[in-house]
Every structure is written in C-alpha cells, then in structure tokens.
Design an enzyme around this catalytic site. Structure first.
Site, PDB file in Angstrom:
ATOM      1  N   SER A 120       0.806  -1.137  -0.101  1.00 47.23           N
ATOM      2  CA  SER A 120      -0.124  -0.100  -0.001  1.00 47.23           C
ATOM      3  C   SER A 120       0.954   1.267  -0.186  1.00 47.23           C
ATOM      4  CB  SER A 120      -0.943   0.083   1.221  1.00 47.23           C
ATOM      5  OG  SER A 120      -1.736  -1.000   1.051  1.00 47.23           O
TER       6      SER A 120
ATOM      7  N   GLU B 163      -1.215  -2.866  13.665  1.00 49.89           N
ATOM      8  CA  GLU B 163      -2.049  -2.351  12.418  1.00 49.89           C
ATOM      9  C   GLU B 163      -3.449  -2.873  12.721  1.00 49.89           C
ATOM     10  OE1 GLU B 163      -0.696  -5.012   8.854  1.00 49.89           O
ATOM     11  OE2 GLU B 163      -2.162  -3.746   7.699  1.00 49.89           O
TER      12      GLU B 163
HETATM   13  C1  LIG Z   1      -6.302  -3.176   0.010  1.00 48.02           C
HETATM   14  C2  LIG Z   1      -5.021  -4.198   0.450  1.00 48.02           C
HETATM   15  C3  LIG Z   1      -3.792  -3.416   0.981  1.00 48.02           C
HETATM   16  C4  LIG Z   1      -3.091  -4.152   1.562  1.00 48.02           C
HETATM   17  N1  LIG Z   1      -1.743  -3.478   1.843  1.00 48.02           N
HETATM   18  C5  LIG Z   1      -0.698  -4.369   1.945  1.00 48.02           C
HETATM   19  C6  LIG Z   1       0.519  -3.835   2.579  1.00 48.02           C
HETATM   20  O1  LIG Z   1       0.613  -2.560   2.514  1.00 48.02           O
HETATM   21  N2  LIG Z   1       1.689  -4.368   2.638  1.00 48.02           N
HETATM   22  C7  LIG Z   1       1.678  -5.907   2.811  1.00 48.02           C
HETATM   23  O2  LIG Z   1       2.721  -6.330   3.052  1.00 48.02           O
HETATM   24  N3  LIG Z   1       0.470  -6.566   2.458  1.00 48.02           N
HETATM   25  C8  LIG Z   1      -0.629  -5.815   2.070  1.00 48.02           C
HETATM   26  N4  LIG Z   1      -1.914  -6.126   1.850  1.00 48.02           N
HETATM   27  C9  LIG Z   1      -1.807  -7.845   1.700  1.00 48.02           C
HETATM   28  C10 LIG Z   1      -2.447  -8.480   2.735  1.00 48.02           C
HETATM   29  O3  LIG Z   1      -2.092  -8.504   4.091  1.00 48.02           O
HETATM   30  C11 LIG Z   1      -2.975 -10.025   2.251  1.00 48.02           C
HETATM   31  O4  LIG Z   1      -3.730  -9.771   1.376  1.00 48.02           O
HETATM   32  C12 LIG Z   1      -3.778 -10.692   3.433  1.00 48.02           C
HETATM   33  O5  LIG Z   1      -2.656 -11.072   4.259  1.00 48.02           O
HETATM   34  C13 LIG Z   1      -4.239 -12.250   2.830  1.00 48.02           C
HETATM   35  O6  LIG Z   1      -3.212 -12.814   1.886  1.00 48.02           O
HETATM   36  P1  LIG Z   1      -3.361 -13.209   0.494  1.00 48.02           P
HETATM   37  O7  LIG Z   1      -3.841 -12.264  -0.331  1.00 48.02           O
HETATM   38  O8  LIG Z   1      -2.015 -13.695  -0.081  1.00 48.02           O
HETATM   39  O9  LIG Z   1      -4.513 -14.437   0.425  1.00 48.02           O
HETATM   40  P2  LIG Z   1      -4.270 -15.867   0.737  1.00 48.02           P
HETATM   41  O10 LIG Z   1      -3.361 -16.075   1.881  1.00 48.02           O
HETATM   42  O11 LIG Z   1      -3.829 -16.412  -0.309  1.00 48.02           O
HETATM   43  O12 LIG Z   1      -5.751 -16.305   1.350  1.00 48.02           O
HETATM   44  C14 LIG Z   1      -6.724 -16.419   0.242  1.00 48.02           C
HETATM   45  C15 LIG Z   1      -7.914 -16.826   1.158  1.00 48.02           C
HETATM   46  O13 LIG Z   1      -7.923 -18.065   2.081  1.00 48.02           O
HETATM   47  C16 LIG Z   1      -8.091 -17.961   3.258  1.00 48.02           C
HETATM   48  N5  LIG Z   1      -7.026 -18.553   4.097  1.00 48.02           N
HETATM   49  C17 LIG Z   1      -5.766 -18.478   3.923  1.00 48.02           C
HETATM   50  N6  LIG Z   1      -5.089 -19.184   4.989  1.00 48.02           N
HETATM   51  C18 LIG Z   1      -6.268 -19.552   5.819  1.00 48.02           C
HETATM   52  C19 LIG Z   1      -6.092 -20.363   6.956  1.00 48.02           C
HETATM   53  N7  LIG Z   1      -4.924 -20.952   7.385  1.00 48.02           N
HETATM   54  N8  LIG Z   1      -7.196 -20.854   7.648  1.00 48.02           N
HETATM   55  C20 LIG Z   1      -8.545 -20.309   7.062  1.00 48.02           C
HETATM   56  N9  LIG Z   1      -8.552 -19.521   5.744  1.00 48.02           N
HETATM   57  C21 LIG Z   1      -7.382 -19.200   5.355  1.00 48.02           C
HETATM   58  C22 LIG Z   1      -8.003 -16.309   3.666  1.00 48.02           C
HETATM   59  O14 LIG Z   1      -8.919 -15.881   4.685  1.00 48.02           O
HETATM   60  C23 LIG Z   1      -8.695 -15.974   2.024  1.00 48.02           C
HETATM   61  O15 LIG Z   1      -9.851 -15.720   2.579  1.00 48.02           O
HETATM   62  C24 LIG Z   1      -2.982  -5.724   1.405  1.00 48.02           C
HETATM   63  C25 LIG Z   1      -4.136  -6.222   0.885  1.00 48.02           C
HETATM   64  C26 LIG Z   1      -5.138  -5.549   0.292  1.00 48.02           C
HETATM   65  C27 LIG Z   1      -6.378  -6.173  -0.024  1.00 48.02           C
END
Ligand SMILES: Cc1cc2nc3c(=O)[nH]c(=O)nc-3n(C[C@H](O)[C@H](O)[C@H](O)COP(=O)(O)OP(=O)(O)OC[C@H]3O[C@@H](n4cnc5c(N)ncnc54)[C@H](O)[C@@H]3O)c2cc1C
Length: 403
Positions: free
Chosen positions: A166, A248
């Site tokens: 972000s 956070e």
């Molecule tokens: C608008 C926005 C801003 C962001 N800003 C930043 C930033 O500034 N810096 C940064 O580093 N990151 C940032 N992120 C990333 C954010 O932290 C991740 O999107 C988040 O941690 C989820 O990871 P992922 O997108 O890889 O989804 P995944 O980890 O692939 O998850 C996909 C789905 O599976 C589910 N899931 C995964 N593991 C499990 C589990 N063990 N048990 C149950 N359900 C599970 C999740 O809940 C989700 O619904 C941002 C994301 C968004 C959308």
C-alpha cells in the site's frame, strides 16, 4: 500525569482549544478524508501550514514521547484533544503507516539511534512509510516469504518481490521482512528498513475497482539496506512483525482512534432521516431500515465503548495483544455494514461516481463501500484472525501454520 484526572484535563482543554483556534485553517474544516488523498498530488499552502503546525507541536501522535517529536500527552489529554478537534471540524494531517504501525513498533524494538533517526520525521509527517510484508506466495502464510537479504558486511543486498504494498508509489521508506536464513521458516526472517528512493526498487501500481491505485507490486533488484537499519536481532524479525501486525489491527479496527472514524461521519439515523424522511413520531420513516440502522448504531457504540475500555485496561500492560484480532474482525464488520446501509439510504444518489449532481458525502459513499471490502482482507484476513482468536485467546488446538 493522571489519566482520569478531570481537573488536569480541563486545564488542558482550554490550552488545546486556544491552540487549535489559532492554528487550524477554517477553510479545511471537515475536509480531512478528501484532502489527505489530494495532498499526495499537490498539498495547498493551507494544508502544508496545518501539517507543519501539528507536526511541530507533536499532536499528530499525541501520546508518543516528546523526546522523539511526539506530543507527550497522557491518554486522557489525547482524548480531549480529539474532542476539541472534532468540535471545530479539525482533522489530523499526520497519518499513514508510520504513525499507525511502524512508529509504535520502532519505539518498542528500535535502538536509540534508530528512534532518533526515524521517529521525528514521522511525527512531523515529512516521510511516508510502506509495508513490505506480503509476497505472491506469502500472504496469510506470511512466514513463507522468500525475498532474500544477503549480508555484505556493513549492508544487506535485497532481491525479491513484494505485493499489495500500500502506498509504495508515494513512500519514502519501507519496513520490510526479508529472509536471512533459508534453513528455518519463522526464525530465518529479519526486519530491515531502507529508502525507496534507490535504483534497486521498482514500483508498479495496481488499479482497484474503487477507482484508485492504493497499492503496488514492488520489485527489489540488488536494493540496499544499511546494517544500522536492521531492527532487532538478525533472524529475529518474526517477533517484531507480529507486534507490528497487532498495531496494524488495532488501527484498522478503529480501536486506536483511527480506522473507522465513526465520529467523523454523519450519524446514520441523521442521514436516514435526511434521505427517507420521518414518521409522525419523528423516527426514520422506513420501519425495516430503522431497525437495521439502530442495530448498527448500537453495535458501533458497544464496539467503541469496548475499544475505549480495553485501551484503558491495557495502559499498565506492554501494549496491544492478540485481542486486537477480535477488535479487527468486529470493527471492520460494523464498518462494512455501515457502508451497505449508507448506500441503501442514499438510493441512486449513493451510486454517483463523479459530477455536480452529487454531494461530497454521496461521492464518498460508493467508493467507501467498495474500498471497505478490503478491510476484512488486509492486516490479516477475517478467517486468519479467527484462527488467532481460537489459538491464542481460546486456547483451542493449533491446526494451522499461520501467525
Ligand atoms: C487493500 C489491501 C492493501 C494491502 N496492503 C498491504 C501492504 O501495504 N503491505 C503488505 O505487506 N500487504 C498488504 N496487503 C496484503 C494482505 O495482508 C493480504 O492480502 C492478506 O494477508 C491475505 O493474503 P493473500 O491475499 O495472499 O490471501 P491468501 O493468504 O492466499 O488467502 C486467500 C483466502 O484463504 C483464506 N485462508 C488462508 N489461509 C487460511 C487459513 N489458515 N485458515 C482459514 N482461511 C485461510 C484467507 O482468509 C482468504 O480468504 C494488502 C491487501 C489488500 C487487499
């Protein structure tokens, strides 16, 4: 200073009121949300003056130590300041990841030199920070990250890719998780800081459905981080990362006074009466909507009371805890429900994207609703928070490898 002392805070209230009236430009009244977005493009002279005044005073981060540029206020004084700002429509021009998560973490884990170098520019709102945590293969399972940092004596050389960073396109510095030992998962991660203004950093913004590009893919090719900017021990970054995520989540839930900003928006009942009218008893005309609006109001108030109580209870402790996962899930859900109700109340007026036929509040409604969808994903998804709650608070068996 006593945190509940009404006498002390009343004296402070007079001081705060006087200072705010002398320094807050009335033309910026109530324009905080919009201004902060525009500010990234071109701040007006008045915006700059307001940022500088608050920065010099330290009141953008009112409870941070004065020794590093913070306001040095007690929790009670900070609440008075917030009330007095609300009274005249003033808003905090000092924000971002530096204040919400990185600053408090560095205050806890940084060396004296690191604090003296990095905290004052955050307090003055001079430098923006971004969070280099998530990677294409490491989101919820953050410790799977693979961006490497190689030890080169007095510095590290960093190679890899981050995603969803972000504000990376506006950031001056990055706090970043890097792999410094490939033989261990959690114990092979370090927490480093480096400038974004260097040849080894490439940022590619990602457009979002809400009409903006709040985040980016970020590529590191032989980027450099000085050794003095390693926070905590080598391979000891995971503990610091978990702490930062608690800050956070606390900020995102609104429990830290930011995030949801219930106090900054028109109360839903007022909004509903404006758009839908009142019945003979002065209530919201639509009975079904009235019930749902009141339910949201009651949950929001209960949430804010709980947030305030936990903040006071935590005063003697060392800071946020795993309970921030509960607050994040609860706070973001209230906020998403509120955004849904706002659109329903406004009807077609709430669907405007741009143009003179819509008020500022109406234009914000649909973007807020779309943007709000992300709140149950970032900072750790809702499901992952539920895992943390079950493991760390309820003591249920650990069935996941996530943080
Ligand atoms: C608008 C926005 C801003 C962001 N800003 C930043 C930033 O500034 N810096 C940064 O580093 N990151 C940032 N992120 C990333 C954010 O932290 C991740 O999107 C988040 O941690 C989820 O990871 P992922 O997108 O890889 O989804 P995944 O980890 O692939 O998850 C996909 C789905 O599976 C589910 N899931 C995964 N593991 C499990 C589990 N063990 N048990 C149950 N359900 C599970 C999740 O809940 C989700 O619904 C941002 C994301 C968004 C959308």
């Amino acid at each position: 200073m006593a945190d509940f002392g009404a006498t002390d805070t009343e004296a402070f209230r007079a001081e705060a009121r006087q200072w705010l009236e002398a320094n807050f430009p009335p033309s910026l009244k109530g324009k905080g949300g919009l201004m902060m977005r525009e500010e990234r493009v071109k701040p007006s002279a008045e915006q700059e003056a307001w940022r500088k005044a608050m920065g010099d005073k330290g009141w953008g981060v009112p409870t941070w130590p004065a020794a590093y540029g913070g306001g040095g206020l007690s929790g009670a004084e900070a609440r008075v300041l917030q009330q007095e700002m609300g009274r005249i429509g003033a808003w905090n021009p000092i924000g971002g990841m530096g204040t919400m998560m990185f600053g408090p973490t560095l205050l806890e884990y940084g060396t004296e030199e690191q604090k003296l170098e990095h905290i004052p520019p955050i307090c003055r709102g001079e430098l923006q920070w971004c969070q280099g945590f998530s990677e294409p293969g490491a989101g919820s399972d953050l410790a799977a990250l693979s961006t490497r940092a190689e030890d080169k004596g007095d510095h590290f050389i960093i190679n890899g890719q981050k995603i969803w960073t972000s504000g990376a396109q506006f950031a001056d510095w990055c706090f970043c998780l890097v792999r410094t030992d490939t033989s261990k998962k959690h114990e092979g991660i370090s927490f480093v800081l480096f400038t974004m203004h260097q040849p080894g950093v490439e940022v590619r913004p990602i457009p979002l459905i809400a009409g903006n590009s709040p985040f980016c893919e970020t590529f590191f090719t032989d980027a450099r981080a000085e050794k003095k900017n390693l926070v905590g021990p080598l391979n000891g970054g995971w503990t610091i990362a978990k702490r930062l995520l608690q800050h956070e989540r606390s900020g995102l839930s609104g429990a830290g006074g930011g995030g949801m900003g219930f106090g900054r928006q028109t109360p839903l009942p007022q909004l509903a009466k404006k758009y839908l009218g009142e019945d003979a008893q002065g209530r919201i005309a639509d009975a079904d909507l009235r019930t749902r609006v009141i339910q949201n109001e009651m949950t929001a108030r209960a949430f804010m009371q709980t947030a305030m109580r936990t903040a006071m209870e935590a005063k003697g402790n060392s800071g946020p805890s795993a309970a921030t996962s509960i607050m994040k899930n609860a706070g973001t859900r209230v906020m998403q429900d509120r955004a849904e109700l706002t659109l329903e109340i406004m009807g077609s007026q709430g669907l405007g994207w741009e143009g003179e036929g819509f008020s500022t509040e109406e234009l914000q409604a649909v973007r807020g609703w779309l943007g709000g969808k992300a709140t149950t994903i970032y900072g750790g998804s809702q499901e992952v928070q539920n895992n943390i709650i079950s493991k760390r608070i309820l003591g249920l068996p650990d069935l996941t490898q996530n943080h």
